[in-house]
Motif scaffolding. Structure first.
Motif, PDB file in Angstrom:
ATOM      1  N   LYS A   1       0.894  -1.134  -0.052  1.00 53.06           N
ATOM      2  CA  LYS A   1       0.146  -0.152   0.029  1.00 53.06           C
ATOM      3  C   LYS A   1       0.789   1.256  -0.133  1.00 53.06           C
ATOM      4  CE  LYS A   1      -3.501   0.490   2.572  1.00 53.06           C
ATOM      5  NZ  LYS A   1      -4.659   0.395   3.592  1.00 53.06           N
ATOM      6  N   ALA A   2       0.514   2.390  -0.649  1.00 50.64           N
ATOM      7  CA  ALA A   2       1.034   3.595  -0.639  1.00 50.64           C
ATOM      8  C   ALA A   2       1.283   4.346   0.738  1.00 50.64           C
ATOM      9  CB  ALA A   2       0.684   4.456  -1.267  1.00 50.64           C
ATOM     10  N   PRO A   3       2.331   5.050   1.409  1.00 47.86           N
ATOM     11  CA  PRO A   3       2.126   5.617   2.620  1.00 47.86           C
ATOM     12  C   PRO A   3       0.895   6.671   2.740  1.00 47.86           C
ATOM     13  CG  PRO A   3       3.801   6.331   1.178  1.00 47.86           C
ATOM     14  CD  PRO A   3       3.368   5.151   0.373  1.00 47.86           C
ATOM     15  N   SER A   4       0.627   7.027   3.919  1.00 46.75           N
ATOM     16  CA  SER A   4      -0.497   7.574   3.762  1.00 46.75           C
ATOM     17  C   SER A   4      -0.193   8.578   5.148  1.00 46.75           C
ATOM     18  CB  SER A   4      -1.858   7.131   4.020  1.00 46.75           C
ATOM     19  OG  SER A   4      -3.123   7.775   4.288  1.00 46.75           O
ATOM     20  N   SER A   5      -1.067   9.928   5.205  1.00 47.85           N
ATOM     21  CA  SER A   5      -1.021  10.599   6.524  1.00 47.85           C
ATOM     22  C   SER A   5      -2.366  10.267   7.252  1.00 47.85           C
ATOM     23  CB  SER A   5      -1.218  11.929   6.152  1.00 47.85           C
ATOM     24  OG  SER A   5      -2.297  12.244   5.213  1.00 47.85           O
ATOM     25  N   SER A   6      -3.287   9.280   6.777  1.00 48.82           N
ATOM     26  CA  SER A   6      -4.397   8.835   7.351  1.00 48.82           C
ATOM     27  C   SER A   6      -4.257   7.811   8.081  1.00 48.82           C
ATOM     28  CB  SER A   6      -5.670   8.830   6.342  1.00 48.82           C
ATOM     29  OG  SER A   6      -6.658   8.355   7.027  1.00 48.82           O
ATOM     30  N   TRP A   7      -4.506   7.740   9.568  1.00 48.38           N
ATOM     31  CA  TRP A   7      -4.284   6.772  10.321  1.00 48.38           C
ATOM     32  C   TRP A   7      -5.282   5.554  10.108  1.00 48.38           C
ATOM     33  CZ3 TRP A   7      -8.147   4.771  12.992  1.00 48.38           C
ATOM     34  CH2 TRP A   7      -9.460   5.651  13.333  1.00 48.38           C
ATOM     35  N   SER A   8      -6.507   5.865   9.303  1.00 51.27           N
ATOM     36  CA  SER A   8      -7.096   4.741   9.019  1.00 51.27           C
ATOM     37  C   SER A   8      -6.642   3.754   7.981  1.00 51.27           C
ATOM     38  CB  SER A   8      -8.512   5.249   8.558  1.00 51.27           C
ATOM     39  OG  SER A   8      -8.404   5.981   7.362  1.00 51.27           O
ATOM     40  N   GLU A   9      -5.394   4.075   7.384  1.00 48.70           N
ATOM     41  CA  GLU A   9      -4.808   3.272   6.338  1.00 48.70           C
ATOM     42  C   GLU A   9      -3.852   2.303   6.960  1.00 48.70           C
ATOM     43  OE1 GLU A   9      -5.727   3.540   3.061  1.00 48.70           O
ATOM     44  OE2 GLU A   9      -7.157   4.748   3.548  1.00 48.70           O
ATOM     45  N   TYR A  10      -3.652   2.368   8.141  1.00 48.72           N
ATOM     46  CA  TYR A  10      -2.712   1.597   8.651  1.00 48.72           C
ATOM     47  C   TYR A  10      -3.082   0.462   9.445  1.00 48.72           C
ATOM     48  CZ  TYR A  10       0.667   5.197   7.173  1.00 48.72           C
ATOM     49  OH  TYR A  10       1.598   5.833   6.609  1.00 48.72           O
ATOM     50  N   ASP A  11      -2.616  -0.793   9.273  1.00 51.12           N
ATOM     51  CA  ASP A  11      -3.474  -1.873   9.762  1.00 51.12           C
ATOM     52  C   ASP A  11      -2.800  -2.394  10.954  1.00 51.12           C
ATOM     53  OD1 ASP A  11      -3.574  -2.347   6.451  1.00 51.12           O
ATOM     54  OD2 ASP A  11      -5.362  -2.620   7.461  1.00 51.12           O
ATOM     55  N   TYR A  12      -1.464  -2.072  11.432  1.00 53.62           N
ATOM     56  CA  TYR A  12      -0.697  -2.466  12.343  1.00 53.62           C
ATOM     57  C   TYR A  12      -0.178  -1.573  13.242  1.00 53.62           C
ATOM     58  CZ  TYR A  12      -0.858  -6.528   9.554  1.00 53.62           C
ATOM     59  OH  TYR A  12      -1.416  -7.586   8.796  1.00 53.62           O
ATOM     60  N   TRP A  13      -0.530  -1.519  14.578  1.00 58.80           N
ATOM     61  CA  TRP A  13       0.290  -0.329  15.379  1.00 58.80           C
ATOM     62  C   TRP A  13       1.076  -1.016  16.734  1.00 58.80           C
ATOM     63  CZ3 TRP A  13      -0.844   4.822  14.616  1.00 58.80           C
ATOM     64  CH2 TRP A  13      -1.839   5.015  13.628  1.00 58.80           C
ATOM     65  N   GLY A  14       2.065  -0.261  17.136  1.00 62.31           N
ATOM     66  CA  GLY A  14       2.799  -0.345  18.224  1.00 62.31           C
ATOM     67  C   GLY A  14       2.076   0.372  19.322  1.00 62.31           C
ATOM     68  N   GLN A  15       2.770  -0.035  20.369  1.00 61.51           N
ATOM     69  CA  GLN A  15       2.162   0.499  21.720  1.00 61.51           C
ATOM     70  C   GLN A  15       2.487   1.736  22.187  1.00 61.51           C
ATOM     71  OE1 GLN A  15       5.052  -1.150  21.649  1.00 61.51           O
ATOM     72  NE2 GLN A  15       6.316   0.172  22.870  1.00 61.51           N
ATOM     73  N   GLY A  16       3.171   2.267  21.533  1.00 61.33           N
ATOM     74  CA  GLY A  16       3.726   3.995  21.733  1.00 61.33           C
ATOM     75  C   GLY A  16       4.977   4.020  22.564  1.00 61.33           C
ATOM     76  N   THR A  17       5.510   5.204  22.383  1.00 62.63           N
ATOM     77  CA  THR A  17       6.624   5.333  23.361  1.00 62.63           C
ATOM     78  C   THR A  17       6.586   7.101  23.497  1.00 62.63           C
ATOM     79  OG1 THR A  17       8.925   5.364  23.770  1.00 62.63           O
ATOM     80  CG2 THR A  17       8.351   6.203  21.450  1.00 62.63           C
ATOM     81  N   GLN A  18       6.586   7.345  24.972  1.00 61.30           N
ATOM     82  CA  GLN A  18       6.545   8.703  25.381  1.00 61.30           C
ATOM     83  C   GLN A  18       7.794   9.700  25.088  1.00 61.30           C
ATOM     84  OE1 GLN A  18       3.792  10.036  27.028  1.00 61.30           O
ATOM     85  NE2 GLN A  18       4.665  12.128  26.711  1.00 61.30           N
ATOM     86  N   VAL A  19       7.421  10.735  24.655  1.00 61.86           N
ATOM     87  CA  VAL A  19       8.283  11.793  24.409  1.00 61.86           C
ATOM     88  C   VAL A  19       7.897  13.056  25.218  1.00 61.86           C
ATOM     89  CG1 VAL A  19       9.415  13.237  22.284  1.00 61.86           C
ATOM     90  CG2 VAL A  19       9.127  10.992  22.243  1.00 61.86           C
ATOM     91  N   THR A  20       8.737  13.444  26.042  1.00 63.11           N
ATOM     92  CA  THR A  20       8.408  14.689  26.766  1.00 63.11           C
ATOM     93  C   THR A  20       9.463  15.839  26.212  1.00 63.11           C
ATOM     94  OG1 THR A  20       7.254  13.365  28.318  1.00 63.11           O
ATOM     95  CG2 THR A  20       7.695  15.477  28.897  1.00 63.11           C
ATOM     96  N   VAL A  21       9.194  16.807  26.006  1.00 61.35           N
ATOM     97  CA  VAL A  21      10.111  17.962  25.630  1.00 61.35           C
ATOM     98  C   VAL A  21       9.816  19.147  26.714  1.00 61.35           C
ATOM     99  CG1 VAL A  21      11.137  19.411  23.994  1.00 61.35           C
ATOM    100  CG2 VAL A  21      10.257  17.477  23.381  1.00 61.35           C
ATOM    101  N   TYR A  22      10.936  19.720  27.621  1.00 57.55           N
ATOM    102  CA  TYR A  22      10.664  20.579  28.555  1.00 57.55           C
ATOM    103  C   TYR A  22      11.445  21.890  28.153  1.00 57.55           C
ATOM    104  CZ  TYR A  22      15.161  18.830  30.436  1.00 57.55           C
ATOM    105  OH  TYR A  22      16.432  18.787  30.596  1.00 57.55           O
ATOM    106  N   SER A  23      11.099  22.941  28.516  1.00 64.92           N
ATOM    107  CA  SER A  23      11.480  24.322  28.126  1.00 64.92           C
ATOM    108  C   SER A  23      12.386  24.663  29.450  1.00 64.92           C
ATOM    109  CB  SER A  23      10.503  25.278  27.742  1.00 64.92           C
ATOM    110  OG  SER A  23       9.793  25.455  28.972  1.00 64.92           O
TER     111      SER A  23
END
Length: 125
Positions: free
Chosen positions: A103-125
Protein backbone atom coordinates in the motif's frame (compact mmCIF):
# COMPACT_ATOMS: atom_id res chain seq x y z
CA UNK A 1 0.31 -10.36 11.70
CA UNK A 2 2.99 -7.76 12.27
CA UNK A 3 4.17 -6.79 15.72
CA UNK A 4 5.67 -3.34 16.19
CA UNK A 5 7.67 -2.18 19.19
CA UNK A 6 8.74 1.44 19.60
CA UNK A 7 11.69 2.59 21.65
CA UNK A 8 13.83 5.65 22.15
CA UNK A 9 11.38 7.99 23.81
CA UNK A 10 12.28 9.98 26.87
CA UNK A 11 12.69 13.37 28.47
CA UNK A 12 14.63 16.02 26.55
CA UNK A 13 15.18 19.73 26.80
CA UNK A 14 13.78 21.99 24.10
CA UNK A 15 16.20 22.25 21.21
CA UNK A 16 17.48 18.75 21.78
CA UNK A 17 17.19 15.59 19.73
CA UNK A 18 15.85 12.07 20.05
CA UNK A 19 15.77 9.12 17.72
CA UNK A 20 12.83 6.79 17.89
CA UNK A 21 13.02 3.25 16.60
CA UNK A 22 10.26 0.87 15.65
CA UNK A 23 11.22 -2.78 15.36
CA UNK A 24 8.95 -5.09 13.42
CA UNK A 25 8.51 -8.83 13.68
CA UNK A 26 6.17 -11.32 12.12
CA UNK A 27 5.22 -11.04 8.49
CA UNK A 28 7.29 -9.36 5.77
CA UNK A 29 8.35 -5.87 6.71
CA UNK A 30 9.95 -4.71 3.47
CA UNK A 31 6.66 -4.58 1.53
CA UNK A 32 4.84 -2.34 4.02
CA UNK A 33 4.67 1.42 4.15
CA UNK A 34 5.34 2.79 7.61
CA UNK A 35 4.14 5.83 9.44
CA UNK A 36 4.65 7.70 12.67
CA UNK A 37 1.79 9.35 14.49
CA UNK A 38 1.56 11.09 17.83
CA UNK A 39 -1.10 11.89 20.35
CA UNK A 40 -0.91 14.42 23.15
CA UNK A 41 -3.33 14.37 26.10
CA UNK A 42 -6.71 15.73 25.12
CA UNK A 43 -5.75 16.02 21.46
CA UNK A 44 -6.49 13.98 18.37
CA UNK A 45 -3.96 11.64 16.85
CA UNK A 46 -1.67 13.60 14.56
CA UNK A 47 0.27 12.47 11.51
CA UNK A 48 4.02 12.94 11.84
CA UNK A 49 5.78 11.17 8.97
CA UNK A 50 5.47 8.30 6.51
CA UNK A 51 7.77 6.30 4.29
CA UNK A 52 7.06 3.99 1.39
CA UNK A 53 7.96 0.32 1.50
CA UNK A 54 10.92 1.01 -0.80
CA UNK A 55 12.08 3.99 1.26
CA UNK A 56 12.07 6.20 -1.81
CA UNK A 57 9.08 8.30 -0.79
CA UNK A 58 8.80 10.21 2.46
CA UNK A 59 6.53 13.00 3.63
CA UNK A 60 5.84 14.85 6.83
CA UNK A 61 3.25 16.68 8.79
CA UNK A 62 3.54 20.45 8.57
CA UNK A 63 4.40 20.84 12.23
CA UNK A 64 7.54 18.68 11.96
CA UNK A 65 8.71 19.39 8.43
CA UNK A 66 12.39 20.33 8.36
CA UNK A 67 12.99 19.05 11.90
CA UNK A 68 12.11 15.35 11.75
CA UNK A 69 13.41 12.66 9.39
CA UNK A 70 11.92 9.24 8.81
CA UNK A 71 14.04 6.38 7.49
CA UNK A 72 13.98 2.62 7.37
CA UNK A 73 16.35 -0.33 7.30
CA UNK A 74 14.55 -3.28 5.74
CA UNK A 75 17.36 -5.68 6.64
CA UNK A 76 16.91 -4.79 10.30
CA UNK A 77 13.12 -4.56 9.98
CA UNK A 78 13.24 -1.19 11.66
CA UNK A 79 11.92 2.28 10.94
CA UNK A 80 13.40 5.35 12.58
CA UNK A 81 12.27 8.85 13.39
CA UNK A 82 15.09 11.32 13.95
CA UNK A 83 13.71 14.30 15.81
CA UNK A 84 15.79 17.48 15.98
CA UNK A 85 15.11 20.95 17.35
CA UNK A 86 12.45 19.56 19.63
CA UNK A 87 9.82 21.86 21.05
CA UNK A 88 7.54 21.48 24.08
CA UNK A 89 4.62 21.10 21.68
CA UNK A 90 6.23 17.90 20.38
CA UNK A 91 5.39 16.27 23.70
CA UNK A 92 3.17 13.26 23.01
CA UNK A 93 3.01 9.52 22.82
CA UNK A 94 4.53 8.49 19.49
CA UNK A 95 3.20 5.48 17.64
CA UNK A 96 4.56 3.66 14.63
CA UNK A 97 2.21 1.97 12.23
CA UNK A 98 2.39 -0.33 9.22
CA UNK A 99 0.13 -0.73 6.24
CA UNK A 100 -0.73 -4.00 4.59
CA UNK A 101 1.51 -5.16 1.76
CA UNK A 102 2.36 -2.76 -1.06
CA UNK A 103 0.00 0.00 0.00
CA UNK A 104 1.08 3.58 -0.49
CA UNK A 105 2.14 5.53 2.59
CA UNK A 106 -0.54 7.78 3.95
CA UNK A 107 -1.10 10.61 6.40
CA UNK A 108 -4.42 9.04 7.41
CA UNK A 109 -4.25 6.77 10.43
CA UNK A 110 -7.12 4.68 9.07
CA UNK A 111 -4.89 3.41 6.25
CA UNK A 112 -2.65 1.57 8.69
CA UNK A 113 -3.35 -1.94 9.83
CA UNK A 114 -0.75 -2.53 12.52
CA UNK A 115 0.22 -0.34 15.46
CA UNK A 116 2.82 -0.33 18.17
CA UNK A 117 2.13 0.36 21.82
CA UNK A 118 3.67 3.84 21.74
CA UNK A 119 6.62 5.56 23.36
CA UNK A 120 6.42 8.76 25.40
CA UNK A 121 8.36 11.83 24.33
CA UNK A 122 8.44 14.75 26.73
CA UNK A 123 10.11 18.03 25.81
CA UNK A 124 10.64 20.59 28.57
CA UNK A 125 11.59 24.24 28.23
Amino acid sequence: QVQLVESGGGLVQAGGSLRLSCAASGRTFSNKAMGWFRQAPGKEREFVAAISWSGLTTFYGDSVKGRFTISRDNDKKTVYLQMNSLKPEDTAVYYCAATSAYKAPSSSWSEYDYWGQGTQVTVYS
